[in-house]
Design an enzyme around this catalytic site. Structure first.
Site, PDB file in Angstrom:
ATOM      1  N   ALA A 173     -52.252  16.811  21.319  1.00  0.00           N
ATOM      2  CA  ALA A 173     -52.473  16.454  22.724  1.00  0.00           C
ATOM      3  C   ALA A 173     -51.441  17.222  23.556  1.00  0.00           C
ATOM      4  CB  ALA A 173     -52.330  14.956  22.915  1.00  0.00           C
TER       5      ALA A 173
ATOM      6  N   ASN B  35     -49.287  15.979  25.921  1.00  0.00           N
ATOM      7  CA  ASN B  35     -48.176  15.266  26.570  1.00  0.00           C
ATOM      8  C   ASN B  35     -46.817  15.532  25.917  1.00  0.00           C
ATOM      9  OD1 ASN B  35     -48.954  13.810  24.318  1.00  0.00           O
ATOM     10  ND2 ASN B  35     -48.535  11.824  25.227  1.00  0.00           N
TER      11      ASN B  35
ATOM     12  N   PRO C  59     -52.794  23.704  19.401  1.00  0.00           N
ATOM     13  CA  PRO C  59     -52.249  22.937  20.523  1.00  0.00           C
ATOM     14  C   PRO C  59     -53.361  22.627  21.534  1.00  0.00           C
ATOM     15  CG  PRO C  59     -51.407  25.214  20.534  1.00  0.00           C
ATOM     16  CD  PRO C  59     -52.422  25.120  19.441  1.00  0.00           C
TER      17      PRO C  59
ATOM     18  N   GLU D 255     -55.225  22.924  24.922  1.00  0.00           N
ATOM     19  CA  GLU D 255     -55.355  24.136  25.743  1.00  0.00           C
ATOM     20  C   GLU D 255     -54.411  24.075  26.947  1.00  0.00           C
ATOM     21  OE1 GLU D 255     -58.852  22.632  27.147  1.00  0.00           O
ATOM     22  OE2 GLU D 255     -58.829  23.613  29.071  1.00  0.00           O
TER      23      GLU D 255
ATOM     24  N   VAL E 132     -59.617   8.522  21.993  1.00  0.00           N
ATOM     25  CA  VAL E 132     -60.438   7.796  21.021  1.00  0.00           C
ATOM     26  C   VAL E 132     -61.771   8.531  20.801  1.00  0.00           C
ATOM     27  CG1 VAL E 132     -61.712   5.644  20.618  1.00  0.00           C
ATOM     28  CG2 VAL E 132     -59.376   5.569  21.505  1.00  0.00           C
ATOM     29  N   GLY E 133     -62.378   8.995  21.898  1.00  0.00           N
ATOM     30  CA  GLY E 133     -63.662   9.693  21.778  1.00  0.00           C
ATOM     31  C   GLY E 133     -63.530  10.944  20.924  1.00  0.00           C
TER      32      GLY E 133
ATOM     33  N   GLU F 250     -54.230   9.691  15.648  1.00  0.00           N
ATOM     34  CA  GLU F 250     -53.285   9.021  16.557  1.00  0.00           C
ATOM     35  C   GLU F 250     -53.912   9.094  17.944  1.00  0.00           C
ATOM     36  OE1 GLU F 250     -50.657   7.465  15.586  1.00  0.00           O
ATOM     37  OE2 GLU F 250     -50.644   8.160  13.508  1.00  0.00           O
TER      38      GLU F 250
ATOM     39  N   GLU G  44     -57.730   3.092  29.451  1.00  0.00           N
ATOM     40  CA  GLU G  44     -56.523   3.914  29.424  1.00  0.00           C
ATOM     41  C   GLU G  44     -56.544   4.861  30.629  1.00  0.00           C
ATOM     42  OE1 GLU G  44     -56.117   7.080  26.464  1.00  0.00           O
ATOM     43  OE2 GLU G  44     -54.059   6.409  26.129  1.00  0.00           O
TER      44      GLU G  44
ATOM     45  N   LYS H 138     -56.870  -0.710  14.813  1.00  0.00           N
ATOM     46  CA  LYS H 138     -58.163  -0.766  15.515  1.00  0.00           C
ATOM     47  C   LYS H 138     -58.628   0.633  15.965  1.00  0.00           C
ATOM     48  CE  LYS H 138     -58.333  -4.733  18.109  1.00  0.00           C
ATOM     49  NZ  LYS H 138     -57.724  -5.724  19.038  1.00  0.00           N
TER      50      LYS H 138
ATOM     51  N   GLY I 257     -56.912   4.396  16.136  1.00  0.00           N
ATOM     52  CA  GLY I 257     -56.857   5.411  15.092  1.00  0.00           C
ATOM     53  C   GLY I 257     -56.483   4.884  13.735  1.00  0.00           C
TER      54      GLY I 257
HETATM   55  P1  NDP Z   1     -58.067  15.021  23.879  1.00  0.00           P
HETATM   56  O1  NDP Z   1     -58.698  14.087  22.929  1.00  0.00           O
HETATM   57  O2  NDP Z   1     -58.847  15.497  25.024  1.00  0.00           O
HETATM   58  O3  NDP Z   1     -57.594  16.350  23.106  1.00  0.00           O
HETATM   59  C1  NDP Z   1     -56.727  16.291  21.999  1.00  0.00           C
HETATM   60  C2  NDP Z   1     -56.866  17.575  21.208  1.00  0.00           C
HETATM   61  O4  NDP Z   1     -58.133  17.598  20.554  1.00  0.00           O
HETATM   62  C3  NDP Z   1     -56.816  18.823  22.078  1.00  0.00           C
HETATM   63  O5  NDP Z   1     -56.157  19.845  21.369  1.00  0.00           O
HETATM   64  C4  NDP Z   1     -58.282  19.135  22.260  1.00  0.00           C
HETATM   65  O6  NDP Z   1     -58.532  20.462  22.603  1.00  0.00           O
HETATM   66  C5  NDP Z   1     -58.822  18.789  20.895  1.00  0.00           C
HETATM   67  N1  NDP Z   1     -60.238  18.486  20.840  1.00  0.00           N
HETATM   68  C6  NDP Z   1     -61.040  18.001  21.831  1.00  0.00           C
HETATM   69  N2  NDP Z   1     -62.283  17.798  21.368  1.00  0.00           N
HETATM   70  C7  NDP Z   1     -62.287  18.177  20.054  1.00  0.00           C
HETATM   71  C8  NDP Z   1     -63.280  18.205  19.030  1.00  0.00           C
HETATM   72  N3  NDP Z   1     -64.531  17.806  19.246  1.00  0.00           N
HETATM   73  N4  NDP Z   1     -62.936  18.651  17.806  1.00  0.00           N
HETATM   74  C9  NDP Z   1     -61.656  19.025  17.550  1.00  0.00           C
HETATM   75  N5  NDP Z   1     -60.678  19.037  18.481  1.00  0.00           N
HETATM   76  C10 NDP Z   1     -60.986  18.607  19.714  1.00  0.00           C
HETATM   77  O7  NDP Z   1     -56.698  14.345  24.321  1.00  0.00           O
HETATM   78  P2  NDP Z   1     -55.673  14.853  25.429  1.00  0.00           P
HETATM   79  O8  NDP Z   1     -55.149  16.187  25.029  1.00  0.00           O
HETATM   80  O9  NDP Z   1     -56.293  14.685  26.763  1.00  0.00           O
HETATM   81  O10 NDP Z   1     -54.464  13.811  25.248  1.00  0.00           O
HETATM   82  C11 NDP Z   1     -54.449  12.558  25.826  1.00  0.00           C
HETATM   83  C12 NDP Z   1     -54.908  11.520  24.818  1.00  0.00           C
HETATM   84  O11 NDP Z   1     -54.120  11.595  23.659  1.00  0.00           O
HETATM   85  C13 NDP Z   1     -54.730  10.101  25.344  1.00  0.00           C
HETATM   86  O12 NDP Z   1     -55.845   9.331  24.993  1.00  0.00           O
HETATM   87  C14 NDP Z   1     -53.512   9.615  24.595  1.00  0.00           C
HETATM   88  O13 NDP Z   1     -53.437   8.226  24.452  1.00  0.00           O
HETATM   89  C15 NDP Z   1     -53.659  10.307  23.281  1.00  0.00           C
HETATM   90  N6  NDP Z   1     -52.379  10.393  22.596  1.00  0.00           N
HETATM   91  C16 NDP Z   1     -52.177   9.625  21.467  1.00  0.00           C
HETATM   92  C17 NDP Z   1     -50.938   9.627  20.839  1.00  0.00           C
HETATM   93  C18 NDP Z   1     -50.691   8.807  19.603  1.00  0.00           C
HETATM   94  O14 NDP Z   1     -49.711   9.078  18.906  1.00  0.00           O
HETATM   95  N7  NDP Z   1     -51.494   7.805  19.303  1.00  0.00           N
HETATM   96  C19 NDP Z   1     -49.815  10.400  21.368  1.00  0.00           C
HETATM   97  C20 NDP Z   1     -50.152  11.206  22.526  1.00  0.00           C
HETATM   98  C21 NDP Z   1     -51.389  11.166  23.120  1.00  0.00           C
HETATM   99  P3  NDP Z   1     -58.406  20.957  24.144  1.00  0.00           P
HETATM  100  O15 NDP Z   1     -57.727  19.912  24.908  1.00  0.00           O
HETATM  101  O16 NDP Z   1     -57.599  22.169  24.052  1.00  0.00           O
HETATM  102  O17 NDP Z   1     -59.780  21.197  24.601  1.00  0.00           O
END
Ligand code: NDP
Length: 486
Positions: free
Chosen positions: A149, A151, A175, A177, A228-229, A248, A383, A453, A456
């Protein structure tokens, strides 16, 4: 051809990609493009996978002591380059420099040190079977993929690569994008520390590149940090080849403040749980349940401290609240705030800021607090991932536990009380993988951190994570004649 703008990393060096897909790397505090990053093509992904396969052969054959030494050396280099990397992290994410300097790089280095120290102690077990015996070997999985992600970019890359590499795996890291750069710096640091080529690689791109990796038959494991999605899609894609999966994901965690809590501490806890990194933290305690009898005093103290928060240019050391990651994300947060105004009482904040000196095009939102009467409000359910706290009240312990658990998420939870018996009684009933008593959001590397739950599965950090990056081979050794029924 190797260019400064080459952001793929394999075979121990930066490379340009072959695709004609590009995306912008934007400084969210300035709203300015810093780099244009080339996305990996399917061919590039194949090359990266081949590099990781070759790296795995070398790395898994090395002694664990040597592996640990290289990880610890990488930690030293990371710490020595703390300021330079922190500034890049701030440019990519918009978070305050003061945070990046003290947390992001150091917590990544902590993971490399911790797992580097453990590498040589990984072992199997011996089973005495009365003459014959058996033993287990703890073996690596092969090529692991980390998907991050935006952050905590370098921290996430370290939290995933450190245990993976300590166990003898190689890794391909993708990473987000929106924060593409620090993973490449980490790759260079690994190489400088002596990591064999191909053991840590970086593939840049959006979801499509993530998908190329999650669907790739030669990859054994995916560890995703994301929504989650996204977790559901990744798990479905990984299922085709039955990959190991660590997810996660997001959360909407409860923070419960009882009437006997030290209210100044509770206010500090609630602010850390909502406004650190502009609220862009997965484990944030965004549903703050305060005992009705102390709610008024709690809110007075909370508002007074929130008013003092300094929002500003993230590169200024005095800034406490920086910019949100992107314009799109800022708009999403502002939409939630607008919705919140209809379903709850806005107490403070709630607006975009366009007057930040030197950052007039940045994506800033003021720290925002709502008081909500019902848990069914959208801002209480969903969220937001921004600086938006919702305060609710309760009277009965049993009732607040039920409300705290009434969510599909289960990432984290917090309890503030001076009554330790109550603290443990409540925590034992909370459906969350990470619980804090009288503090919030601390994640030292020694303790496992991970969800329950739909937030993850699996853990990061701690010894527990080693199980997620290794597999046990059991060997039965016959010392006698076979007792054959034939
Ligand atoms: P996203 O789910 O949008 O993206 C996470 C990563 O997955 C990105 O590198 C993204 O690529 C990639 N990705 C997106 N779709 C797919 C797919 N279909 N197949 C494989 N990879 C994919 O999350 P965000 O980056 O927006 O981060 C925010 C989210 O992360 C929040 O929900 C937050 O709660 C969660 N998070 C959870 C943590 C934990 O430890 N539980 C810690 C930090 C954040 P790209 O973005 O480059 O398109």
């Amino acid at each position: 051809m190797i260019k400064e703008n080459s952001f793929l990393y394999y075979d121990g060096a930066r490379h340009s990609a072959t695709s004609d897909h590009y995306f912008d790397n934007i400084d969210p505090a300035k709203g300015k493009v810093i780099h244009t990053v080339q996305s990996a093509s399917l061919d590039d992904v194949e090359v990266v996978v081949r590099s990781a396969a070759a790296g795995f052969q070398i790395w898994s054959a090395m002694s664990p002591t040597e592996r640990g030494r290289i990880l610890r050396k990488a930690a030293d280099i990371l710490r020595a380059r703390n300021e330079e990397i922190a500034r890049i992290e701030v440019e990519d994410t918009g978070k305050p420099l003061s945070e990046a300097l003290s947390v992001d790089i150091h917590s990544g280095a902590d993971a490399l040190e911790y797992y580097g120290g453990i590498a040589a102690s990984l072992h199997g077990e011996h089973y005495d079977l009365g003459g014959s015996f058996a033993y287990t070997r703890r073996e690596p999985l092969g090529i692991c993929v980390g998907i991050g992600a935006w952050n905590y970019p370098i921290q996430i890359a370290c939290w995933k690569s450190a245990p993976a590499l300590a166990c003898g795996n190689s890794m391909i890291f993708k990473p987000a994008e929106l924060s593409p750069r620090s993973a490449v710096l980490l790759a260079e640091i690994f190489t400088e520390a002596g990591l064999p080529n191909g053991v840590f690689n970086v593939a840049q791109g959006k979801a499509d590149v993530g998908q190329m990796l999650t669907r790739h038959p030669e990859i054994q494991k995916i560890s995703l940090t994301g929504e989650v999605g996204t977790g559901k899609k990744v798990m479905a894609d990984a299922a085709n080849t039955l990959k190991h999966v660590t997810l996660e994901l997001g959360g909407k965690s409860p923070l419960i403040i009882f009437e006997d809590a030290d209210l100044d501490e509770a206010v500090n806890g609630a602010m850390i749980a909502n406004f650190y990194t502009q609220g862009e933290i997965c484990s944030n305690g965004t549903r703050v349940y305060v005992a009705e009898s102390v709610k008024t005093v709690f809110l007075e103290k909370l508002i007074a401290k929130t008013k003092l928060l300094k929002l500003g240019d993230p590169m200024e050391m005095s800034t406490q609240v920086g910019a949100l990651i992107s314009e799109g994300h800022m708009k999403k947060v502002l939409q939630y705030i607008e919705q919140g105004k209809k379903e709850a009482r806005l107490i403070i904040g709630g607006n975009q800021r366009t007057d930040v000196e030197g950052c007039s095009k940045g994506y800033f939102v003021t720290p925002t607090i709502f008081e909500a009467k019902v848990d069914t409000a959208n801002i209480v359910q969903e969220e937001i991932f921004g600086p938006v706290m919702t305060v609710l009240s309760f009277t009965e312990e049993k009732d607040v536990i039920e409300r705290a658990n009434n969510t599909v998420y289960g990432l984290a939870a917090g309890v503030f009380t001076r009554d330790l018996a109550r603290a443990h009684r409540v925590v034992n009933q909370l459906e969350a993988g990470m619980c804090w008593i009288n503090n919030y959001n601390l994640t030292p590397v020694e303790i496992p951190f991970g969800p329950y739950k739909q937030s993850g599965m699996g853990k990061e950090n701690g010894l527990a994570t080693l199980n997620a990056y290794s597999q046990l081979k059991t060997v039965y050794v016959e010392m006698d004649k076979i007792d054959s029924p034939f």
